[in-house]
Design a protein around this motif. Structure first.
Motif, PDB file in Angstrom:
ATOM      1  N   ILE A  44      -3.937  -6.798   2.210  1.00  0.00           N
ATOM      2  CA  ILE A  44      -2.813  -7.210   1.381  1.00  0.00           C
ATOM      3  C   ILE A  44      -1.753  -7.882   2.237  1.00  0.00           C
ATOM      4  O   ILE A  44      -1.528  -7.441   3.353  1.00  0.00           O
ATOM      5  CB  ILE A  44      -2.198  -6.041   0.593  1.00  0.00           C
ATOM      6  CG1 ILE A  44      -2.332  -4.761   1.391  1.00  0.00           C
ATOM      7  CG2 ILE A  44      -2.804  -5.902  -0.764  1.00  0.00           C
ATOM      8  CD1 ILE A  44      -1.798  -3.542   0.709  1.00  0.00           C
ATOM      9  N   PRO A  92       0.161  -3.262   9.846  1.00  0.00           N
ATOM     10  CA  PRO A  92       0.983  -4.396  10.286  1.00  0.00           C
ATOM     11  C   PRO A  92       0.178  -5.483  11.003  1.00  0.00           C
ATOM     12  O   PRO A  92       0.647  -6.597  11.133  1.00  0.00           O
ATOM     13  CB  PRO A  92       1.989  -3.768  11.255  1.00  0.00           C
ATOM     14  CG  PRO A  92       1.954  -2.311  10.980  1.00  0.00           C
ATOM     15  CD  PRO A  92       0.583  -1.998  10.454  1.00  0.00           C
ATOM     16  N   HIS A  93      -1.027  -5.172  11.429  1.00  0.00           N
ATOM     17  CA  HIS A  93      -1.811  -6.163  12.175  1.00  0.00           C
ATOM     18  C   HIS A  93      -2.341  -7.270  11.263  1.00  0.00           C
ATOM     19  O   HIS A  93      -1.884  -8.402  11.333  1.00  0.00           O
ATOM     20  CB  HIS A  93      -2.965  -5.460  12.915  1.00  0.00           C
ATOM     21  CG  HIS A  93      -3.879  -6.409  13.613  1.00  0.00           C
ATOM     22  ND1 HIS A  93      -5.244  -6.249  13.616  1.00  0.00           N
ATOM     23  CD2 HIS A  93      -3.632  -7.544  14.313  1.00  0.00           C
ATOM     24  CE1 HIS A  93      -5.785  -7.249  14.309  1.00  0.00           C
ATOM     25  NE2 HIS A  93      -4.836  -8.041  14.737  1.00  0.00           N
ATOM     26  N   ARG A  94      -3.270  -6.937  10.380  1.00  0.00           N
ATOM     27  CA  ARG A  94      -3.844  -7.948   9.508  1.00  0.00           C
ATOM     28  C   ARG A  94      -3.914  -7.479   8.054  1.00  0.00           C
ATOM     29  O   ARG A  94      -4.758  -7.939   7.275  1.00  0.00           O
ATOM     30  CB  ARG A  94      -5.241  -8.359  10.005  1.00  0.00           C
ATOM     31  CG  ARG A  94      -5.200  -9.298  11.251  1.00  0.00           C
ATOM     32  CD  ARG A  94      -4.565 -10.624  10.880  1.00  0.00           C
ATOM     33  NE  ARG A  94      -4.497 -11.604  11.942  1.00  0.00           N
ATOM     34  CZ  ARG A  94      -3.352 -12.029  12.487  1.00  0.00           C
ATOM     35  NH1 ARG A  94      -2.197 -11.501  12.128  1.00  0.00           N
ATOM     36  NH2 ARG A  94      -3.366 -12.998  13.388  1.00  0.00           N
ATOM     37  N   GLY A  95      -3.027  -6.538   7.695  1.00  0.00           N
ATOM     38  CA  GLY A  95      -2.834  -6.219   6.281  1.00  0.00           C
ATOM     39  C   GLY A  95      -3.850  -5.285   5.644  1.00  0.00           C
ATOM     40  O   GLY A  95      -3.829  -5.096   4.427  1.00  0.00           O
ATOM     41  N   MET A  96      -4.751  -4.700   6.429  1.00  0.00           N
ATOM     42  CA  MET A  96      -5.751  -3.805   5.830  1.00  0.00           C
ATOM     43  C   MET A  96      -5.070  -2.579   5.236  1.00  0.00           C
ATOM     44  O   MET A  96      -4.112  -2.051   5.798  1.00  0.00           O
ATOM     45  CB  MET A  96      -6.740  -3.376   6.928  1.00  0.00           C
ATOM     46  CG  MET A  96      -7.838  -2.456   6.451  1.00  0.00           C
ATOM     47  SD  MET A  96      -8.927  -3.241   5.240  1.00  0.00           S
ATOM     48  CE  MET A  96      -9.836  -1.820   4.636  1.00  0.00           C
ATOM     49  N   ARG A  97      -5.580  -2.114   4.117  1.00  0.00           N
ATOM     50  CA  ARG A  97      -5.033  -0.891   3.520  1.00  0.00           C
ATOM     51  C   ARG A  97      -5.310   0.290   4.450  1.00  0.00           C
ATOM     52  O   ARG A  97      -6.466   0.578   4.784  1.00  0.00           O
ATOM     53  CB  ARG A  97      -5.673  -0.614   2.163  1.00  0.00           C
ATOM     54  CG  ARG A  97      -5.185  -1.555   1.088  1.00  0.00           C
ATOM     55  CD  ARG A  97      -5.408  -0.970  -0.309  1.00  0.00           C
ATOM     56  NE  ARG A  97      -4.695  -1.780  -1.273  1.00  0.00           N
ATOM     57  CZ  ARG A  97      -5.277  -2.738  -2.026  1.00  0.00           C
ATOM     58  NH1 ARG A  97      -6.564  -2.961  -1.956  1.00  0.00           N
ATOM     59  NH2 ARG A  97      -4.549  -3.458  -2.859  1.00  0.00           N
ATOM     60  N   ASP A 134       2.376   1.103  -2.912  1.00  0.00           N
ATOM     61  CA  ASP A 134       0.998   1.499  -2.611  1.00  0.00           C
ATOM     62  C   ASP A 134       1.081   2.242  -1.274  1.00  0.00           C
ATOM     63  O   ASP A 134       1.625   1.721  -0.309  1.00  0.00           O
ATOM     64  CB  ASP A 134       0.161   0.210  -2.482  1.00  0.00           C
ATOM     65  CG  ASP A 134      -1.329   0.473  -2.410  1.00  0.00           C
ATOM     66  OD1 ASP A 134      -1.734   1.618  -2.138  1.00  0.00           O
ATOM     67  OD2 ASP A 134      -2.086  -0.497  -2.608  1.00  0.00           O
ATOM     68  N   ILE A 187       1.209  -8.935  12.607  1.00  0.00           N
ATOM     69  CA  ILE A 187       1.444  -8.975  14.057  1.00  0.00           C
ATOM     70  C   ILE A 187       0.127  -9.168  14.812  1.00  0.00           C
ATOM     71  O   ILE A 187      -0.723  -8.291  14.809  1.00  0.00           O
ATOM     72  CB  ILE A 187       2.105  -7.660  14.529  1.00  0.00           C
ATOM     73  CG1 ILE A 187       3.396  -7.417  13.749  1.00  0.00           C
ATOM     74  CG2 ILE A 187       2.345  -7.699  16.029  1.00  0.00           C
ATOM     75  CD1 ILE A 187       4.006  -6.053  13.997  1.00  0.00           C
ATOM     76  N   ASN A 239       0.916   1.207   2.435  1.00  0.00           N
ATOM     77  CA  ASN A 239      -0.531   1.102   2.592  1.00  0.00           C
ATOM     78  C   ASN A 239      -0.944  -0.267   3.133  1.00  0.00           C
ATOM     79  O   ASN A 239      -1.762  -0.966   2.536  1.00  0.00           O
ATOM     80  CB  ASN A 239      -1.209   1.374   1.251  1.00  0.00           C
ATOM     81  CG  ASN A 239      -2.663   1.756   1.410  1.00  0.00           C
ATOM     82  OD1 ASN A 239      -3.153   1.885   2.521  1.00  0.00           O
ATOM     83  ND2 ASN A 239      -3.349   1.935   0.286  1.00  0.00           N
ATOM     84  N   ARG A 240      -0.386  -0.641   4.271  1.00  0.00           N
ATOM     85  CA  ARG A 240      -0.693  -1.977   4.816  1.00  0.00           C
ATOM     86  C   ARG A 240      -0.555  -1.926   6.321  1.00  0.00           C
ATOM     87  O   ARG A 240       0.512  -1.621   6.838  1.00  0.00           O
ATOM     88  CB  ARG A 240       0.290  -3.002   4.248  1.00  0.00           C
ATOM     89  CG  ARG A 240      -0.018  -4.444   4.589  1.00  0.00           C
ATOM     90  CD  ARG A 240       0.991  -5.395   3.952  1.00  0.00           C
ATOM     91  NE  ARG A 240       2.285  -5.315   4.607  1.00  0.00           N
ATOM     92  CZ  ARG A 240       2.598  -5.968   5.731  1.00  0.00           C
ATOM     93  NH1 ARG A 240       1.720  -6.747   6.320  1.00  0.00           N
ATOM     94  NH2 ARG A 240       3.788  -5.824   6.273  1.00  0.00           N
ATOM     95  N   ALA A 287      -9.055   0.975   9.601  1.00  0.00           N
ATOM     96  CA  ALA A 287     -10.496   0.731   9.446  1.00  0.00           C
ATOM     97  C   ALA A 287     -10.927  -0.638   9.970  1.00  0.00           C
ATOM     98  O   ALA A 287     -12.099  -0.842  10.260  1.00  0.00           O
ATOM     99  CB  ALA A 287     -10.881   0.840   7.971  1.00  0.00           C
ATOM    100  N   TYR A 335      -7.854   3.312   3.930  1.00  0.00           N
ATOM    101  CA  TYR A 335      -9.262   3.268   4.318  1.00  0.00           C
ATOM    102  C   TYR A 335      -9.457   3.700   5.768  1.00  0.00           C
ATOM    103  O   TYR A 335     -10.584   3.712   6.272  1.00  0.00           O
ATOM    104  CB  TYR A 335      -9.841   1.862   4.124  1.00  0.00           C
ATOM    105  CG  TYR A 335     -10.028   1.535   2.665  1.00  0.00           C
ATOM    106  CD1 TYR A 335     -11.244   1.772   2.035  1.00  0.00           C
ATOM    107  CD2 TYR A 335      -8.972   1.040   1.904  1.00  0.00           C
ATOM    108  CE1 TYR A 335     -11.402   1.511   0.692  1.00  0.00           C
ATOM    109  CE2 TYR A 335      -9.119   0.782   0.560  1.00  0.00           C
ATOM    110  CZ  TYR A 335     -10.331   1.021  -0.048  1.00  0.00           C
ATOM    111  OH  TYR A 335     -10.487   0.774  -1.382  1.00  0.00           O
TER     112      TYR A 335
END
Ligand code: FES
Ligand SMILES: [Fe+2]
Lengths: 220, 281
Positions: free
Chosen positions: B241, A45-50, A26, B253, A42-43, A64, A53
């Motif tokens: 995700i 590294p902080h909290r996994g947001m795509r 993705d 992180i 599409n991630r 985002a 966006y």
């Protein structure tokens, strides 16, 4: 791993972000204000947001969710919650190799992107999604050929030249196999054709889609 | 082990008071089990799972249900007994995310300027100042305090921007409560809670509830304000995700602004609250 065409260059204007899916990968594909294209996992590294966006600011992609800014090289250089902080170099999404050539954006998720050589002077027509498998789509394209079968320029990704009644130079169709039953067909046309021809090609590929999808539905 | 045994020990919101009239029924899902809700006389409710009646209690304008024979006690919100407050159950929002991600997002302030732009935050006021987080040993709750943040419209009743103070409590893995500066009453704090009903590890129903000092806004406006905020959060939650929450640092992180989230993840891990969490992570 093959190099996949993930979109027409013209469809990704400066400051735009799009999502591309290649099998289990993705991706966020984006173009900076000055025109540099990048393709990343599409991630955030902080909290996994795509990241698809996110929004482009200058030469950075901002997430985002909390607005972390990443440079074209992927390094996070600004965390709005801590404006004074210099983020460590380790804060970086996975980067994929991306090349623009022949009016297409090409990505390889595992090694250097090596686009298929295509005729010069291609002009974009459009991209569209066809929900079916590759063989069915190629078959549907085949039936539209006035003089026999489509000519294959490459098998993976599937790139074919395609004769069209009335348009002397024919078209190039680059098929991205996004998911097993989800193709994204990028259509380009050789040499200068009229706007009217482009509309005709666009209609034609739509009717190919209808045919392919109904053949696929019948089969299942 | 996905932590379902642990999750079964708790009480969960299942409906608002007076939601079902006498004779009305509705299906619901909780921890992968199918439930049947039936409204009775005098605003009563019964909930069954495979025809077995479940223990129910009423609190904070909601019905709470447990699948356990021997559940942990329900947490308390002392402000729920303060008669001058307006109590506002805000309805329910379905979110395709882990119930733990929904709680964690509720504990996060750094996203306000980007997700709730010009309402709960706005650039350039993005800095998250140092704040305190501790585990309250007596109650076994995560508590974050001394949080200050600039907000353009902190609440429905706010006129113009204010610096808002926040306190957060996590009294159960799927409940978060915040206290924030009340724009209308200088010495008081508004209370907003998020009660999460886990349908499964990757889907939840979220029931926001508020206890406010606000005698000007209509009920409908208050609910609409909170729903708008939560729908903005949903657009984030459904695009994180992996969908399950990683508990160990490594995959994601954090920074100092994420102290509440870091403590929440540790606290979950320590108590074995793995339901909705990523295995071995
Ligand atoms: S998840 Fe991307 S900035 Fe926080
Ligand atoms: Fe939010």
């Amino acid at each position: 791993m093959t190099t996949q065409p993930v979109g027409l260059s013209i469809d990704l204007a400066p400051q735009q972000v799009m999502r591309a899916i290649d099998g289990q990968y993705d991706m966020a594909v984006w173009r900076s204000t000055s025109g540099v294209v990048s393709a990343w996992e599409n991630r955030c590294p902080h909290r996994g947001m795509r990241l698809s966006y996110g929004f482009v600011r200058g030469e950075s992609l901002a997430c985002a969710y909390h607005g972390w800014h990443y440079s074209c090289e992927g390094y996070c250089h600004y965390i709005p919650a801590h404006p004074e902080l210099t983020p460590p170099k380790t804060v970086r999404p996975v980067l994929y190799s991306v090349v623009e050539q022949s009016g297409l954006i090409w990505v390889n998720t595992e090694q250097d992107a090596m686009p298929v050589a295509l005729p010069d002077d291609l002009q974009p027509v459009r991209s569209l999604v066809i929900e079916c498998d590759l063989a069915t789509a190629v078959q549907a394209l085949d039936t539209r050929q006035p003089h026999g079968g489509v000519e294959s320029l490459s098998d993976t990704p599937k790139i074919i030249t395609f004769e069209t009644g009335g348009i002397s130079q024919g078209a190039v169709v680059a098929i991205q196999q996004s998911q097993p039953n989800r193709l994204i067909v990028h259509m380009l046309v050789q040499s200068a054709v009229t706007a009217k021809d482009k509309i005709a090609l666009s209609r034609l590929i739509e009717s190919v889609r209808r045919q392919a999808e109904s053949a696929c539905n019948e089969a299942t | 082990m996905n932590g379902i045994e642990h999750a079964l020990e708790y009480w969960y919101p299942i409906a608002m008071h007076n939601e079902l009239s006498n004779g009305q029924t509705r299906r619901a899902r909780l921890l992968e089990k199918e439930l049947l809700l039936s409204g009775g006389a005098n605003d009563s409710l019964t909930v069954t799972c495979n025809e077995r009646p479940l223990a129910l209690q009423s609190a904070f304008d909601h019905w709470w249900v447990t699948l356990s024979e021997n559940p942990l006690p329900l947490f308390t919100i002392p402000e729920a007994d303060e008669a001058e407050r307006r109590f506002v159950p805000c309805g329910v929002v379905r979110v395709a995310c882990s119930p733990l991600r929904a709680v964690e997002n509720f504990l996060d302030i750094a996203h306000f300027p980007f997700v709730h732009t010009d309402v709960l935050g706005a650039e350039p006021h993005t800095e998250v100042y140092k704040y305190d987080v501790k585990i309250d040993e007596s109650k076994d709750e995560v508590i974050a305090s001394n949080i200050r943040f600039y907000q353009p419209q902190a609440a429905k009743s706010a006129e113009g921007g204010i610096e808002t103070e926040y306190i957060y409590r996590v009294p159960a893995p799927m409940v978060a409560i915040l206290y924030k500066t009340c724009p209308q009453k200088a010495d008081a704090m508004d209370v907003i809670a998020l009660f999460v009903q886990p349908l499964d590890e990757q889907t939840c129903d979220v029931w926001p509830w508020m206890a406010l000092y606000d005698d000007t806004s209509t009920m409908a406006d208050l609910i609409q304000f909170q729903q708008l905020i939560f729908l903005q959060d949903r657009s984030i939650l459904e695009n994180q995700i992996p969908r399950k929450l990683p508990l160990d640092p490594g995959l994601e992180i954090p920074t100092r602004a994420d102290l509440t989230s870091i403590s929440y993840r540790r606290w979950l891990k320590k108590r074995g609250a793995y339901y909705g969490a990523l295995e071995n992570c």
